[in-house]
Design a protein around this motif. Structure first.
Motif, PDB file in Angstrom:
ATOM      1  N   ASN A 110      -8.379  -0.684   3.646  1.00 54.51           N
ATOM      2  CA  ASN A 110      -7.260  -0.029   2.968  1.00 54.51           C
ATOM      3  C   ASN A 110      -7.650   1.306   2.338  1.00 54.51           C
ATOM      4  OD1 ASN A 110      -4.619  -1.845   2.741  1.00 54.51           O
ATOM      5  ND2 ASN A 110      -6.410  -3.198   2.796  1.00 54.51           N
TER       6      ASN A 110
ATOM      7  N   GLY B  75      -3.695  -1.968   7.270  1.00 53.58           N
ATOM      8  CA  GLY B  75      -4.262  -2.411   6.001  1.00 53.58           C
ATOM      9  C   GLY B  75      -3.884  -3.828   5.630  1.00 53.58           C
TER      10      GLY B  75
ATOM     11  N   GLY C 251      -3.959  -6.142  -0.051  1.00 52.01           N
ATOM     12  CA  GLY C 251      -4.128  -6.036   1.387  1.00 52.01           C
ATOM     13  C   GLY C 251      -4.406  -7.369   2.037  1.00 52.01           C
TER      14      GLY C 251
END
Length: 641
Positions: free
Chosen positions: A209, A231, A255
């Motif tokens: 991410n 992500g 995430g």
């Protein structure tokens, strides 16, 4: 400029058609992406981009994603937020990526199925030479055991593992693998449940991410960016690999959108201890947490001895306490039940009711706590087999499709519990509103003595002529199966119901309460719930006569953290849960309560001779019966004759 310009280029190619793995080092310089790609394509020759396809709420296999020769594979190192090997530098973990080439030539961004493990680089093997000797008198300091050997890592870069590739890449996912700290090419020390095992996968998810750093080398190296992913990450795995998704989820990392732990070890205390008792996992008699440490320690040879000293010897040595078996801060820090506050990822749990390695309470205790917490979707899949066994692909696919691809398939409205019935295949679970079954009620059964032969397990009142107490003599030479089948023996007590006139559905956690006196200051207490008569035919529908089991240390009758020596001859009240179960006991069978001291398959092996005396009038079994007491019907005495 060409719209297909990438932030990274791909170098150090090797042709997959020659049987070699592709090793792509990602360097952050902007150039036209016209290098050769798998399958002989060039970026400028790319046609209409393939995209994930969904049907009936499930991701479908996309032909363009299906050919392994068209996958891109590369490895890197992700920087964590800890320094577990104490070298003054943040540890980096080794990561491998497998993704469809469309993520490179067409700019397609896909979610990630992530699997992390301490096993990918190989293990030291289960040589009993390095296990603890189970022949150990209770409460005494155990003799030293031989430390595990150093072993060479197996497997070469860039492939860490190939698991889950065929299942998920063709369905429009990127698959990421990583080696746990102190294993393979990952830096740091293994800790077997320590904080770095939670923070390492967190770092990988942070990198996916854009919040953590990735590099082309374990030290130094060029930065690597994960530009090819949305992500959104889902984690899964079995056993230790199933523990780590839960560990990562307890960090609350953004995430991580969903986890599917399969037979996870959710507490190392509950793996190596039981209600104050030293209890080994089934099949690994003599194993303890330091043995598991040696089993997985395949990391950097430069820090091998230092990690052994710091983690295995100085932390685990005193912390695991094989003398008393008590729960303490060392074990509490390796119990994920204590770390659920930040967990936000929906959980699909899977376990086998006959898993005597990682016993089924591991999954049950977490799902029960999360349901009580109430802020994340939770479902559980149980089967009647042993260790391992994932949910059906359809269930896993719907779970990841909903939470990783964002397809509104209403999976959160599916049944909360899926249980494979005794005669069914693992891929054919029955849906239930919840587990335990909402209609299950505790039913009390009392004990009527007849030692050394079978006594009675009864719903009604106990005959006044029944003995008030009965005694057994510990002898670990006899295993539980032998004792359950014996017509007469003073090495166990057994109490059996009449034959069932109708099937009985047990669902939930049975609980036993005993009043017991010991002839010695310490004793094992082991209980089996069995279905009789014992059936040894491997083709029979009743594949396992053991309904459930439980173990406890009478010295811990008041506190799991403090054991007190027993006063010989004095009675103590001890209550504890057996392992959760969901089983339909067929008509014609009998339910038996087997009480013994040492359990040859699980407990320590003290010298024979300890006497345990039970006050039968203060001893009872609580069974979770669907439909309650009214659902238990016995054959009449005349019919039995």
């Amino acid at each position: 400029m060409d719209s297909r310009i990438r932030r990274t280029t791909l170098i150090d190619l090797a042709s997959s058609r020659k049987g070699l793995s592709l090793h792509f080092l990602l360097v952050p310089i902007a150039i036209v992406a016209s290098v050769c790609l798998p399958g002989g394509l060039h970026a400028e020759e790319s046609e209409a981009a393939a995209v994930p396809v969904f049907k009936d709420g499930e991701a479908q296999v996309v032909p363009a994603f299906e050919d392994p020769d068209r996958w891109i594979r590369h490895d890197l190192w992700v920087e964590t937020e800890f320094d577990s090997d104490k070298d003054g530098k943040l540890d980096r973990v080794h990561v491998a990526v497998t993704r469809p080439q469309e993520t490179e030539i067409d700019g397609l961004k896909l979610p990630v199925v992530y699997v992390t493990s301490p096993y990918f680089a190989g293990t030291a093997g289960n040589d009993l030479e390095y296990f603890w000797d189970p022949k150990h008198e209770l409460g005494e300091t155990p003799p030293e055991h031989k430390k595990g050997p150093r072993f060479e890592r197996k497997g070469l870069r860039p492939i860490i593992a190939k698991t889950h590739l065929k299942e998920w890449v063709p369905r429009g996912y990127i698959v990421v693998h990583s080696s746990s700290p102190g294993t393979g090419l990952s830096q740091g020390c293994p800790t077997v449940g320590g904080s770095n095992e939670s923070l390492a996968p967190k770092a990988v998810i942070d990198w996916l991410n854009g919040r953590a750093k990735g590099f082309t080398a374990p030290d130094g190296g060029e930065p690597v960016l994960a530009y090819w992913t949305t992500g959104k990450v889902g984690m899964t795995g079995t056993s230790y690999n199933g523990t780590l998704p839960l560990a990562a989820a307890t960090t609350g990392v953004e995430g991580l959108e969903a986890i599917i732990p399969i037979a996870p070890n959710t507490s190392y205390y509950h793996y190596y201890r039981s209600n104050g008792l030293v209890r080994h996992p089934g099949g690994y008699l003599g194993e303890d947490i330091d043995v598991l440490y040696d089993f997985i320690h395949s990391g950097n040879p430069e820090f091998w001895e230092a990690c052994n000293c710091d983690v295995r010897d100085e932390e685990m040595g005193p912390g695991m306490d094989r003398e008393t078996g008590d729960y303490n801060d060392f074990w509490a820090g390796r119990d994920y039940l204590n770390q659920l506050e930040k967990l936000r990822a929906p959980v699909l749990m899977a376990h086998g009711f006959n898993d005597w390695n990682v016993v089924p309470e591991h999954s049950y205790r977490i799902t029960a706590a999360l349901k009580k917490k109430g802020n994340v979707p939770v479902q559980i899949y149980y089967h009647q087999g042993g260790h391992g066994g994932p949910p059906p692909m359809k269930m896993m696919n719907r779970w990841f499709t909903r939470y990783l691809h964002g397809i509104e398939n209403k999976v959160e409205e599916d049944a909360k519990a899926w249980i494979v019935r005794e005669a069914d295949e693992k891929g054919e679970p029955t849906a239930y509103p919840d587990y335990p079954h909402p209609d299950a009620q505790p039913v009390e059964l009392k004990l009527q003595g007849n030692a050394p032969e079978q006594g009675a397990l009864t719903l009604g009142s106990v005959s006044p002529s029944s003995p008030a107490t009965e005694m057994l003599v510990d002898n670990v030479s006899f295993d539980g199966k032998t004792l359950a089948k014996a017509e007469s023996t003073n090495h166990r007590l057994i109490y059996v119901t009449p034959k069932l006139a109708e099937p009985v559905h047990l669902s939930g956690v049975a609980r036993i309460s005993v009043r017991v006196a010991s002839s010695k200051p310490a004793a094992n207490l082991s209980v089996w719930l069995v279905s009789l008569p014992w059936n040894d035919d491997p083709q029979a529908k009743i594949t396992d006569n053991i309904i459930t089991r439980g173990w406890a240390d009478p010295q811990n009758q008041e506190s799991m953290r403090s054991s007190q020596p027993l006063q010989p001859g004095q009675f103590y009240d001890v209550s504890f849960d057996l392992q959760p179960d969901d089983q339909i006991i067929p008509a014609g069978q009998q339910i038996g309560l087997l009480i013994m001291s040492s359990d040859r398959e699980f407990t320590l092996w003290p010298k024979p001779g300890t006497e345990l005396t039970f006050d039968l009038r203060a001893t009872k079994l609580m069974l979770p019966v669907v439909g309650g007491e009214a659902a238990i019907k016995f054959e009449s005495a005349a019919a039995t004759e």
